[in-house]
Design an enzyme around this catalytic site. Structure first.
Site, short mmCIF file in Angstrom:
data_model
loop_
_atom_site.label_atom_id
_atom_site.label_comp_id
_atom_site.label_asym_id
_atom_site.label_seq_id
_atom_site.Cartn_x
_atom_site.Cartn_y
_atom_site.Cartn_z
N ASN A 180 12.70 -95.85 -64.54
CA ASN A 180 13.06 -94.45 -64.34
C ASN A 180 12.07 -93.76 -63.43
O ASN A 180 10.89 -94.07 -63.41
CB ASN A 180 13.19 -93.72 -65.69
CG ASN A 180 11.86 -93.19 -66.19
OD1 ASN A 180 11.38 -92.14 -65.74
ND2 ASN A 180 11.24 -93.93 -67.11
N ILE B 201 12.17 -90.08 -63.25
CA ILE B 201 12.61 -88.72 -63.55
C ILE B 201 11.66 -87.73 -62.86
O ILE B 201 12.08 -86.70 -62.34
CB ILE B 201 12.62 -88.46 -65.08
CG1 ILE B 201 13.40 -89.55 -65.82
CG2 ILE B 201 13.18 -87.07 -65.39
CD1 ILE B 201 14.85 -89.68 -65.50
N CYS C 25 -0.47 -89.30 -65.64
CA CYS C 25 -0.07 -88.47 -64.51
C CYS C 25 -1.28 -88.28 -63.61
O CYS C 25 -2.43 -88.39 -64.05
CB CYS C 25 0.49 -87.15 -64.99
SG CYS C 25 -0.56 -86.34 -66.18
C1 LIG Z 1 13.90 -91.85 -69.02
C2 LIG Z 1 12.51 -91.86 -69.52
C3 LIG Z 1 11.73 -90.71 -69.46
C4 LIG Z 1 10.42 -90.71 -69.93
N1 LIG Z 1 9.68 -89.56 -69.89
C5 LIG Z 1 8.44 -89.54 -70.42
C6 LIG Z 1 7.70 -88.33 -70.48
O1 LIG Z 1 8.16 -87.27 -70.07
N2 LIG Z 1 6.44 -88.37 -71.01
C7 LIG Z 1 5.89 -89.53 -71.49
O2 LIG Z 1 4.75 -89.50 -71.97
N3 LIG Z 1 6.58 -90.68 -71.46
C8 LIG Z 1 7.83 -90.71 -70.94
N4 LIG Z 1 8.55 -91.89 -70.93
C9 LIG Z 1 7.92 -93.10 -71.45
C10 LIG Z 1 8.35 -93.38 -72.88
O3 LIG Z 1 7.92 -92.36 -73.75
C11 LIG Z 1 7.76 -94.72 -73.35
O4 LIG Z 1 6.36 -94.64 -73.34
C12 LIG Z 1 8.19 -95.88 -72.47
O5 LIG Z 1 9.52 -95.74 -72.10
C13 LIG Z 1 8.00 -97.24 -73.15
O6 LIG Z 1 8.77 -97.36 -74.29
P1 LIG Z 1 10.23 -98.06 -74.34
O7 LIG Z 1 10.09 -99.40 -73.73
O8 LIG Z 1 10.61 -98.03 -75.78
O9 LIG Z 1 11.12 -97.19 -73.52
C14 LIG Z 1 9.86 -91.90 -70.45
C15 LIG Z 1 10.64 -93.05 -70.50
C16 LIG Z 1 11.95 -93.05 -70.06
C17 LIG Z 1 12.75 -94.32 -70.13
#
Ligand SMILES: Cc1cc2nc3c(=O)[nH]c(=O)nc-3n(C[C@H](O)[C@H](O)[C@H](O)COP(=O)(O)O)c2cc1C
Ligand SMILES: Cc1cc2nc3c(=O)[nH]c(=O)nc-3n(C[C@H](O)[C@H](O)[C@H](O)COP(=O)(O)OP(=O)(O)OC[C@H]3O[C@@H](n4cnc5c(N)ncnc54)[C@H](O)[C@@H]3O)c2cc1C
Ligand SMILES: Cc1cc2nc3c(=O)[nH]c(=O)nc-3n(C[C@H](O)[C@H](O)[C@H](O)COP(=O)(O)OP(=O)(O)OC[C@H]3O[C@@H](n4cnc5c(N)ncnc54)[C@H](O)[C@@H]3O)c2cc1C
Ligand SMILES: Cc1cc2nc3c(=O)[nH]c(=O)nc-3n(C[C@H](O)[C@H](O)[C@H](O)COP(=O)(O)O)c2cc1C
Ligand code: FES
Ligand code: FES
Lengths: 263, 304, 304, 263
Positions: B70, B72, B131
Site C-alpha cells: 500500500n 496510502i 515516517c
Molecule cells: C492499507 C494500510 C494502511 C496502513 N496505515 C497505517 C498507518 O496509518 N499507520 C501505521 O502505523 N501503520 C499503518 N499500516 C501498517 C499496519 O498497521 C501494520 O503494521 C502492517 O500492515 C503489518 O501488519 P499486517 O501484515 O497484519 O497488515 C497500514 C497498513 C495497511 C495495509
C-alpha cells in the site's frame, strides 16, 4: 451487515471471456440499489488476497441476483471456474449507487441516457430495470461486436439502442463518446439525465459533453480496491473537494464533482 | 471450561489479545458495520498528523505474492477534525482504543500528544515512527536509536497517557531501537510496520503504484516480523504488540510464543472485516485443544 | 528473429542475464546433472571461507508462505579444498563463474581474494557481506558503509579480478551502502541476500530451525528486493545483479526494468534445478512478444 | 538426468491416511535401486514451494512403479488429492539406496532382517523384491494395527513376520525395537544384515542393538529437504565425519557411520 457465503446458482460464459453468474441471496436481492457492488473473495490462495468488486447486474427476483463480468486477470479467472452449487464469500451490497429521479412522475418525464463502455454495461441493466417507467436511450460501445452485451435485454425494456464498435464490426465505427456527441445534437429533451459506466477516458469525454449540453450526469468509476468498505483509503479518485473513496463515497459520482483534469 | 484470553499491556487490560492495526480499521465507524468492535481487544486509529494530509496519488494498493503493497501516504483529516469528528464515536466503545500519531519533527509528535492529553478515554498513544524525520533528510524516526529515544521522551513529558512506539522493520538492528524505547520509559512497543517494496507494471514498464513504492504487509512478512518480535523480547521487558501477516489464530499464537503480549492485525481486516473475531476464536480453540487455561502462559514461551 | 539476450557486467560478457545465485547451485557439479550449465549466464559458487565450516544444526530449512527460510550457516569445505576439489570442474565450464567468499574480518576477505587471484579463469569474486564482522560485535559487514568501503578497498588492493559486493537487505538505507561500494570502485553490486526470519513450531512452541532463525528467500521477498534494486540503480551507475524471489521470466524482466543488468536466481534452483533455463526462455519470449530486439534496452527503463 | 512429468496410473487410500500411488515411468522403473527416492512437486501453490521426498515402494514391471505414503501435512495432502490421469513433476530416482549382498550366493546365505517403523516400510518392500533369494525376517512396528502395512506382500515373499503395536492391538505390545531385541537373542545366523527405516528414535535403538550383536546395519533416514539433489546442504545429519547430506550421501547410511549421540 453480516458477511455471507452465497450460493452460486449458475455461472456461464455468455460470449468469449464474459460470464454471467447467478447468485442466491434474498438479503442482497431485497436490499440493493442500482450501481452498488459486491466485494467478492475469488480464491483462498494467498496470491489473491484481496476481494474483487463486481456490480449487481440484475435483480431477478426477491431471492436471486446476477453479476456480469469479464475475465481480465487472476481474480476474475478464478471466479469463472466456480461451479454451480459452490459458495462464494461476498460482502455487500456496497457503495452508494445511482441517484434516480425520485417520483414516478419524474421518472415518467425524464429521458434516461445510458452510456456503457465495454463491461461498463454491467450495472446499467439493473438501473434500467428500476427506470422501466422512463424512456431509455442506451449507447453501447465496445471494441468489437461480440463485446456488445445486453442489447437484447435493453430492447425488451423498450430502450432505444445505439451501438458503436472500435473496429466498426457493428453500428457506428469509433468511440461511444463520439457517437453520443453526434446524437446529442439531435436529441432534445429538457429532462435528460446521463448515467455512464466504463473506462476513465470515456467517462471524461461524457462528462465534458454533459457539461456542454447542461445535462446532469452520473458516472460510475472503477478503481483497484482494498477493503471495499471505506476503511483503507486505497480506492480514491480526485474530486474537486480532494480525494474521495470510490468504494464508500462512490462508485457513482456526479460528473461535476470530479476533478477531471487530474484523472 | 473456557480459557482466559485476557491480557495486559502495561496498565491496560484487554479482553483478548487481538488489536486492530493502525490504518486498517479507519476510525472504527465503517468497520463497525461488519464487526462487533466491543468484542475485539483494542483498536488503533489510522495515523493522525497535525495538518490534514491528502495522501498519495492512486493506484494506492497492489496485490503481490503473499501480501499487498500500500502507498496510502498517511491520508488523514488532521488532529483537529479527528478530535471533533472521530473521537466521539470511539469514546462510545467499551474497548480500549489507541490513537496513532505521526509528526514531521520530534516537537510535532509532542504537540500532537499534548492535544490528545486533554481528551478523555484515550487508553494509549501510538507513535508511528515509520515516517520521515524532516530534520534528518530522508531518515525515518524509528531508524535512529537517539531520535527514537528523544521523541518518546518529549512525548512523555507532555502526557501521562501510556505511549506505544511503533517500529519500522527497515533498520540495521531492531534491538538497538527497542533498547532506546526501553531507556525512554516507553510503555509498549509495537512492531512491525510494513516493509518498503514495489511493483513494476509489465504492461507499462513503470512502477505500478502512484506513490512509486509502498509498504508490504500480509503473510509474506510474517516470518520477518516474528523474528523481530523474538529478538526484541530477548532484550527488553517492555510489553510488545506483535504485528505482521497475522491471518489466523495460529499466526497469533506464534507471535505470542515469540514474546508478544498482544497482536495487531492489519491486512486481514481489509480482506475480511470480521477476521479479528475469527482469529480470537481460533486462539481460544488452540488453548482448549492444548488444555492451557490462560493465554498469558504462552507469552514469550519460545524464549525459555 | 531471435532477440539478443546477452548482457554485460562491467567487462564480463554473459550470453544471457540469468545467473545461478550463491548457495543454490553448490559448486556446479550436482546441478549439472539436471541443467546444461553452459546455457546459463553465469554461476556463483556457494560462499567459501578460509577454514572449513560445518554450518548449523538441522533442521536447516523451513517452508513458509511464499518462500523458504534457510539456516545452512555457510557450511563449506574451506578455500583450500575448494581450490583443489571444486575449481577444476568449474574451470571446464564455458560460462563465466564467480566465486563467493566471506571472512570474519576485512583482512580475511583480502586473504581469500589473494588466494583466488592466483587461480585462473575466475571471472569475478563476490563478497558475501551478509556475515558478521567479528571485530564489530554482531554487525554485518554490509550494514555499515565504512566497513563495506574498506572491505572492498582491501580486496581490490590484492586482486585484479572484478569484485561483486553482495548486499544484505537488513540495513537502514541500502543506497548508503551502494554509494560506499561505488566509492570503493566496486565493479558490480549484487542484491539482495535473504531477509532474517524465523518460524515457531506450534507443536513444540519452540523455534523450528536448528539455527533458531534463518534467511527468507523466494517470492515473498521479490517486491522488497525490487525496491532496493530500483533505489540503488537511481544513485549509482555500477552494474547491478538483481536477486530475490525470481521464479520466472516476468520476475526477471521486472528486475531488469528496475535497473539490474543481470539477475540471479536462488530458491528457484532448489525447487527445479532446470528453472534457469525456463526463465531464460521466458525472457526471450517476452522480448519477442513485445518486438524488442535486445534485453539491454530494458535495463533501468522504469527509472526514466 | 532430465526432469519428467510423470503419469499417475492410480492413487488410492489403502487404509485411513495411507495412499498407494502407481506411476508410469519406464525411465524410473528401469533405473532405480531399493532405498532411492523421488522428489515430487506436490502443488504449484507458492505456499508449497519445496518438493517432497518419497521412496520407491515397489517396481511393478519395467514401466511402472509405486509409492506408498502417509498424509502428514500439506504436501502429502495435496498429493493424496491427485487423480489418475494427472501428471506430476518428479525428479529422481535420487539418493544412494541400500547396499545389497553382491552375489547370488551371498544373497542366498544372508539372513535379511527388515525393521520398519510405521511408514518406514515404504522402501523395504522394493528391497525385499530384490532380495527374494534371501531368507527375510521382517519386524513391523506401528502405533496401532491399522498402520501395520504390507504384511501380506511380505508373506507372499515367504518372509517371517513379527509385528508390534504401541497400543497392543496386534502382535507384541510396545516398540518394534524392543521386539527386535527379544528376537535377536534367539535368532542366530552369522550372515545377518539389518535394514531399518523409521523414526530417528527407532533407528538409534536398532543401531545400538546391531552394534551389540555385531550385525551389519543400514538405516534409511528422513530429513526435511530443500533441493534433494545435493546442492543446498539443507538435509544434513551428523555422522562421525561431520554433517552429511541425506539426499545425496544417503538416505541410507551404515549405522556405524552415524554420530548417534548428537542426533
Ligand atoms: C492499507 C494500510 C494502511 C496502513 N496505515 C497505517 C498507518 O496509518 N499507520 C501505521 O502505523 N501503520 C499503518 N499500516 C501498517 C499496519 O498497521 C501494520 O503494521 C502492517 O500492515 C503489518 O501488519 P499486517 O501484515 O497484519 O497488515 C497500514 C497498513 C495497511 C495495509
Ligand atoms: C465498483 C466496481 C464495480 C465493478 N463492476 C464490474 C462488473 O460488474 N463486471 C466486471 O467485469 N468488472 C467490474 N469491475 C472491475 C473488476 O473489479 C475488475 O475487472 C477485477 O477486479 C479484476 O480483477 P482480476 O483479478 O481479474 O484482475 P487483476 O489481476 O487484479 O488485474 C486487474 C488490474 O489490476 C491492476 N493491478 C493490480 N495489482 C497489480 C500489480 N501488482 N501489478 C500490476 N497491475 C496490477 C492492473 O491494472 C490490472 O489490469 C468493477 C469495478 C469496480 C470498482
Ligand atoms: C528419503 C526419504 C524418503 C521418504 N519416503 C517416504 C515414503 O515413502 N512415504 C512417506 O509417507 N513418507 C516418506 N518420507 C517422508 C515424507 O517425505 C514426509 O512425510 C513429507 O515430506 C511430509 O510432507 P508434508 O508436506 O505432507 O508435511 P509437512 O507439512 O511438510 O510437514 C512435515 C514436517 O515438516 C516439518 N516442517 C517443515 N516446515 C515447517 C514449518 N515451517 N514449521 C513447522 N514445521 C515444519 C515438520 O516437522 C512437519 O511435521 C520420506 C522422507 C525422506 C527424506
Ligand atoms: C539454501 C540457500 C543457501 C544460500 N547460501 C548462500 C551463500 O552461501 N552465500 C550467499 O551469498 N547467499 C546465499 N543464499 C542467498 C541466495 O544467494 C539469494 O541471495 C537469496 O536466496 C535470494 O534469492 P532467491 O529469492 O532467488 O532465493 C542462499 C540461499 C538459499 C536459499
Ligand atoms: S477500498 Fe478501502 S477505502 Fe475504498
Ligand atoms: S536437500 Fe539440498 S542438499 Fe540435500
Amino acid at each position: 451487515m453480516p458477511l455471507r457465503q452465497i450460493l452460486i446458482l449458475n455461472n456461464k460464459e455468455i460470449t468469449s471471456g464474459y460470464f454471467l453468474m447467478k447468485l442466491s441471496s434474498p438479503r442482497i436481492a431485497q436490499n440493493t440499489l442500482p450501481g452498488q457492488f459486491l466485494h467478492i473473495k475469488c480464491s483462498t490462495n494467498n496470491n489473491l488476497l484481496l476481494r474483487r468488486p463486481l456490480s449487481i447486474h440484475r435483480v431477478i427476483n426477491k431471492d436471486t441476483i446476477e453479476i456480469l463480468y469479464k475475465v481480465v486477470g487472476k481474480g476474475t479467472l478464478c471466479l469463472s471456474k466456480k461451479k454451480k452449487g459452490e459458495k462464494i464469500d461476498c460482502i455487500g451490497p456496497l457503495g452508494n449507487g445511482f441517484q434516480l429521479p425520485k417520483t414516478d412522475n419524474q421518472k415518467h418525464k425524464t429521458e434516461i441516457i445510458l452510456v456503457a463502455g465495454g463491461i461498463g454495461i454491467a450495472p446499467l441493466i439493473f438501473l434500467s430495470q428500476e427506470l422501466a417507467k422512463s424512456r431509455i436511450v442506451a449507447f453501447l460501445g465496445a471494441k468489437t461486436k461480440d463485446e456488445i452485451l445486453c442489447a437484447k435485454e435493453l430492447k425488451n425494456m423498450n430502450a432505444e439502442i445505439h451501438v458503436s464498435t472500435e473496429d466498426g464490426s457493428l453500428g457506428y465505427k469509433g468511440l461511444v463518446s463520439n457517437l453520443l456527441k453526434n446524437k446529442l445534437l439531435t436529441l432534445n429533451s429538457k429532462l435528460s439525465i446521463i448515467y455512464a459506466c466504463g473506462p476513465k477516458g470515456m467517462l471524461k469525454e461524457i462528462a465534458l459533453l454533459s457539461k456542454e449540453h447542461q445535462i446532469p450526469c452520473q458516472v460510475s468509476f472503477e478503481q483497484f480496491m482494498g477493503c471495499g468498505i471505506g476503511i483503507c483509503n486505497a480506492c480514491v479518485i480526485r474530486t474537486k473537494q480532494g480525494y474521495k473513496r470510490v468504494c464508500k463515497d462512490g462508485p457513482v459520482f456526479d460528473a461535476e464533482e470530479i476533478d477531471w483534469e487530474k484523472i | 471450561m473456557k480459557p482466559d484470553i485476557s491480557v495486559k499491556l502495561c496498565s491496560i487490560k484487554l479482553q483478548n489479545p487481538i488489536i486492530l492495526a493502525s490504518g486498517t480499521c479507519g476510525f472504527g465507524e465503517e468497520i463497525a458495520k461488519f464487526l462487533n468492535l466491543n468484542k475485539v481487544g483494542a483498536l488503533i486509529t489510522k495515523t493522525i498528523t497535525l495538518k490534514p494530509k491528502e495522501g498519495n496519488p492512486p493506484p494506492r494498493i497492489a496485490e503481490v505474492e503473499g501480501g499487498i503493497i500500500n502507498s496510502i501516504g498517511l491520508e488523514n483529516p488532521g488532529i483537529k477534525s479527528f478530535v471533533k469528528d472521530k473521537l466521539p464515536f470511539l469514546r462510545k466503545l467499551k474497548i480500549p482504543f489507541f490513537v496513532s500519531i505521526s509528526g514531521e519533527t520530534e516537537d510535532e509528535f509532542a504537540e500532537l500528544a499534548k492535544i490528545l492529553d486533554k481528551e478523555k478515554n484515550i487508553s494509549a498513544i501510538e507513535l508511528n515512527l515509520s515516517c520521515p524525520n524532516l530534520k534528518q533528510g530522508k531518515n525515518l524516526f524509528g531508524q535512529d536509536p537517539k531520535i527514537t529515544y528523544e521523541t518518546i521522551k518529549k512525548v512523555k513529558e507532555v502526557t501521562s497517557i501510556p505511549i506505544i512506539a511503533k517500529l519500522t522493520p527497515q533498520v540495521k538492528d531492531i534491538t538497538e531501537i527497542a533498547l532506546a524505547c526501553h531507556k525512554a520509559n516507553c510503555d509498549i512497543i509495537s512492531l512491525i510496520n510494513t516493509i518498503p517494496a514495489m511493483v513494476i507494471d509489465l504492461r507499462t514498464g513503470k512502477p505500478f503504484l502512484g506513490g512509486i513504492s509502498g509498504g508490504l504487509s500480509g503473510p509474506a512478512i510474517k516470518t520477518v516480523a516474528l523474528k523481530m518480535v523474538y529478538d526484541v523480547a530477548k532484550v527488553v521487558d517492555t510489553p510488545i504488540i506483535g504485528c505482521g501477516g497475522i491471518m489466523n489464530g495460529k499466526d497469533a499464537v506464534e507471535f505470542i510464543l515469540a514474546g508478544a503480549s498482544a497482536v495487531s492485525v492489519g491486512t486481514a481486516n481489509l480482506i475480511s472485516p470480521d477476521s479479528a473475531q475469527k482469529t480470537t476464536e481460533e486462539i481460544e480453540n488452540y488453548l482448549i485443544q492444548r488444555k492451557i487455561n490462560s493465554v498469558k502462559k504462552l507469552i514469550g514461551k519460545s524464549l525459555d
